[in-house]
Design a protein around this motif. Structure first.
Motif, mmCIF file in Angstrom:
data_model
loop_
_atom_site.group_PDB
_atom_site.id
_atom_site.type_symbol
_atom_site.label_atom_id
_atom_site.label_comp_id
_atom_site.label_asym_id
_atom_site.label_seq_id
_atom_site.Cartn_x
_atom_site.Cartn_y
_atom_site.Cartn_z
ATOM 1 N N LEU A 258 0.828 -1.212 0.000
ATOM 2 C CA LEU A 258 0.000 0.000 0.000
ATOM 3 C C LEU A 258 0.859 1.257 0.000
ATOM 4 O O LEU A 258 0.617 2.201 -0.759
ATOM 5 N N LEU B 257 1.178 4.148 -3.072
ATOM 6 C CA LEU B 257 0.969 5.589 -2.905
ATOM 7 C C LEU B 257 2.201 6.383 -3.325
ATOM 8 O O LEU B 257 2.088 7.454 -3.947
ATOM 9 N N LEU C 64 -5.907 9.686 -2.306
ATOM 10 C CA LEU C 64 -5.792 8.225 -2.250
ATOM 11 C C LEU C 64 -5.645 7.740 -0.813
ATOM 12 O O LEU C 64 -6.217 6.699 -0.433
ATOM 13 N N ASP D 146 -9.088 7.781 0.686
ATOM 14 C CA ASP D 146 -9.924 6.648 0.269
ATOM 15 C C ASP D 146 -9.526 5.373 1.011
ATOM 16 O O ASP D 146 -10.391 4.607 1.471
ATOM 17 N N THR D 147 -8.215 5.136 1.133
ATOM 18 C CA THR D 147 -7.742 3.920 1.787
ATOM 19 C C THR D 147 -8.085 3.906 3.269
ATOM 20 O O THR D 147 -8.600 2.910 3.797
ATOM 21 N N THR E 87 -11.883 3.488 3.990
ATOM 22 C CA THR E 87 -12.337 2.104 3.792
ATOM 23 C C THR E 87 -11.880 1.213 4.940
ATOM 24 O O THR E 87 -12.667 0.413 5.478
ATOM 25 N N LEU E 88 -10.629 1.336 5.341
ATOM 26 C CA LEU E 88 -10.141 0.553 6.477
ATOM 27 C C LEU E 88 -10.861 0.931 7.761
ATOM 28 O O LEU E 88 -11.146 0.061 8.611
ATOM 29 N N LEU F 206 -7.864 -6.658 0.673
ATOM 30 C CA LEU F 206 -6.658 -5.938 0.295
ATOM 31 C C LEU F 206 -6.588 -5.735 -1.225
ATOM 32 O O LEU F 206 -6.206 -4.652 -1.702
ATOM 33 N N ILE G 129 -8.798 -2.875 -2.153
ATOM 34 C CA ILE G 129 -8.230 -1.556 -1.846
ATOM 35 C C ILE G 129 -7.186 -1.164 -2.887
ATOM 36 O O ILE G 129 -7.124 -0.006 -3.336
ATOM 37 N N LEU G 130 -6.355 -2.112 -3.311
ATOM 38 C CA LEU G 130 -5.384 -1.816 -4.355
ATOM 39 C C LEU G 130 -6.068 -1.464 -5.671
ATOM 40 O O LEU G 130 -5.635 -0.544 -6.387
ATOM 41 N N ILE H 93 -7.361 2.081 -5.394
ATOM 42 C CA ILE H 93 -6.338 3.105 -5.592
ATOM 43 C C ILE H 93 -6.163 3.399 -7.078
ATOM 44 O O ILE H 93 -6.082 4.565 -7.503
ATOM 45 N N GLY I 94 -15.199 2.194 -1.130
ATOM 46 C CA GLY I 94 -14.118 2.956 -1.757
ATOM 47 C C GLY I 94 -14.569 3.782 -2.944
ATOM 48 O O GLY I 94 -14.039 4.873 -3.183
#
Length: 394
Positions: A216, A220, A243, A246-247, A250-251, A266, A269-270, A273, A346
């Motif tokens: 992650l 970034l 970004l 957003d990450t 969501t977490l 995971l 999430i990627l 991004i 996300g």
């Protein structure tokens, strides 16, 4: 001295009849080409048309003045050409406060509750199962729960009779575990065959967790370098902060509600991004273009114009992606459920951040037209020479 006045009938070019008598003058029935003739009706119509045109011009000026006054009251122009502007940046300060609260709340939720890490991070048991006939995932989960194997995760492996079963950490005796699983997985008139059993230790899970965090951070960092090289550092910083927003949001939602966090989340999430950056890049490209081609308006209005022009594209893209995400959410089964939930959260956060984080931060950093105009290097500038020779004035 008397001035002799000549009779027009005595001129040599006066028209005469066949008998030699002068021909009477004929009056013009149509106006001249310049509109100035003896036809009073035509002249009256022309004058009326001119008055109407002047009235329409005055009315248009009045409307333009009213629109300009209303636009100035709202803090800027309302339209450029035929493009009406949506004042996105008018509420950037309240949205900045909302973004700050979301980030702080997400960090607190992660610090207090923590993430509900799945078996990929904590370790456990993984088994490949093959049934004689197709079987439902819920049936297998219920059968395992009845024999004491709680919190089982069941996924299909291509076919509906081939499954992957993952369980929390059990005993280290693989043979005894295989026998217990074989008895628990057997269903009425549908026997199960265990082809492979793997015990994943906690050390492996910690390595996977560390690698995930590093991936992650690396993603970034790469995004920051790409946007800084492709556009401008002010825009790059805004994109990376968006970004990160957003990450972390969501977490934070997953930590707040205790949703399970595994490798599928995971992966979501990627993917998020990449999607969010793509939407931000479209907005940045339009911002750069408008800074170069539109003159006479402020940077805030340039951002409003760019966001207004890309709004339709953003709505269409988000709508189509949401249709796919909702289809996976309700029809994809347990294997894609949390993946879809992460994407859904996300997408909403990414669409919001592309407008009120990725665009407002560069504006606060002083984004202007000078950041996008290619400047002439000093060695290529023309030198101005002044001659002050006194002989030039002799």
């Amino acid at each position: 001295m008397a001035i002799e006045q000549k009779n027009p009938n005595e001129q040599g070019n006066t028209r005469t009849t066949a008998e030699g008598a002068p021909e009477p003058r004929r009056r013009r029935k149509k106006p001249r080409r310049n509109g100035k003739g003896s036809n009073q009706a035509a002249n009256a119509n022309l004058a009326a048309a001119e008055r109407s045109a002047v009235a329409n011009t005055n009315t248009a000026d009045t409307f333009d003045s009213a629109d300009e006054a209303a636009a100035n009251a709202e803090g800027g122009i309302k339209a450029i050409g035929e493009q009406r502007l949506i004042p996105f940046m008018k509420i950037e300060k309240p949205m900045a406060l909302v973004s700050f609260l979301l980030i702080v709340g997400s960090i607190i939720a992660i610090a207090v509750n923590g993430l509900n890490l799945g078996l990929d991070f904590t370790g456990g048991v993984s088994a490949d199962i093959t049934y004689e006939q197709p079987v439902e995932q819920n049936t297998v989960v219920d059968a395992l729960a009845n024999d004491g194997f709680e919190d089982a995760v069941v996924q299909y492996l291509g076919k509906r009779n081939e499954l992957l079963v993952r369980l929390p950490p059990q005993s280290d005796n693989v043979d005894g575990l295989s026998v217990s699983l074989d008895q628990a997985l057997d269903l009425p008139s549908n026997n199960a065959t265990i082809s492979n059993v793997n015990i994943i230790g906690s050390q492996v899970g910690n390595e996977v967790y560390f690698s995930s965090v590093m991936s992650l951070g690396l993603a970034l960092l790469c995004m920051l370098g790409y946007v800084a090289f492709r556009f401008q550092f002010k825009l790059a910083l805004g994109a990376v902060v968006a970004l990160f927003h957003d990450t972390i949001v969501t977490l934070g939602v997953f930590a707040l509600f205790g949703f399970p966090f595994d490798l599928t989340v995971l992966a979501a999430i990627l993917a998020l991004i990449g999607y969010s950056l793509n939407d931000t890049i479209v907005v940045y490209d339009r911002i750069r273009e408008n800074f170069r081609r539109v003159r006479g308006i402020s940077p805030r209005q340039i951002l409003d114009l760019s966001l207004t022009e890309t709004l339709r594209r953003t709505i269409m893209t988000v709508s189509t992606v949401l249709l796919v995400v909702l289809a996976m959410l309700f029809l994809g089964g347990d294997g894609l459920y949390w993946f879809s939930v992460a994407l859904f959260i996300g997408l909403l956060a990414g669409t919001y951040s592309s407008v009120y984080i990725a665009s407002s931060i560069p504006l606060r950093m002083g984004l202007s037209r000078d950041d996008f105009v290619v400047k002439v290097k000093p060695e290529f500038e023309e030198e101005i020479i002044n001659f002050n020779d006194p002989k030039m004035y002799d």
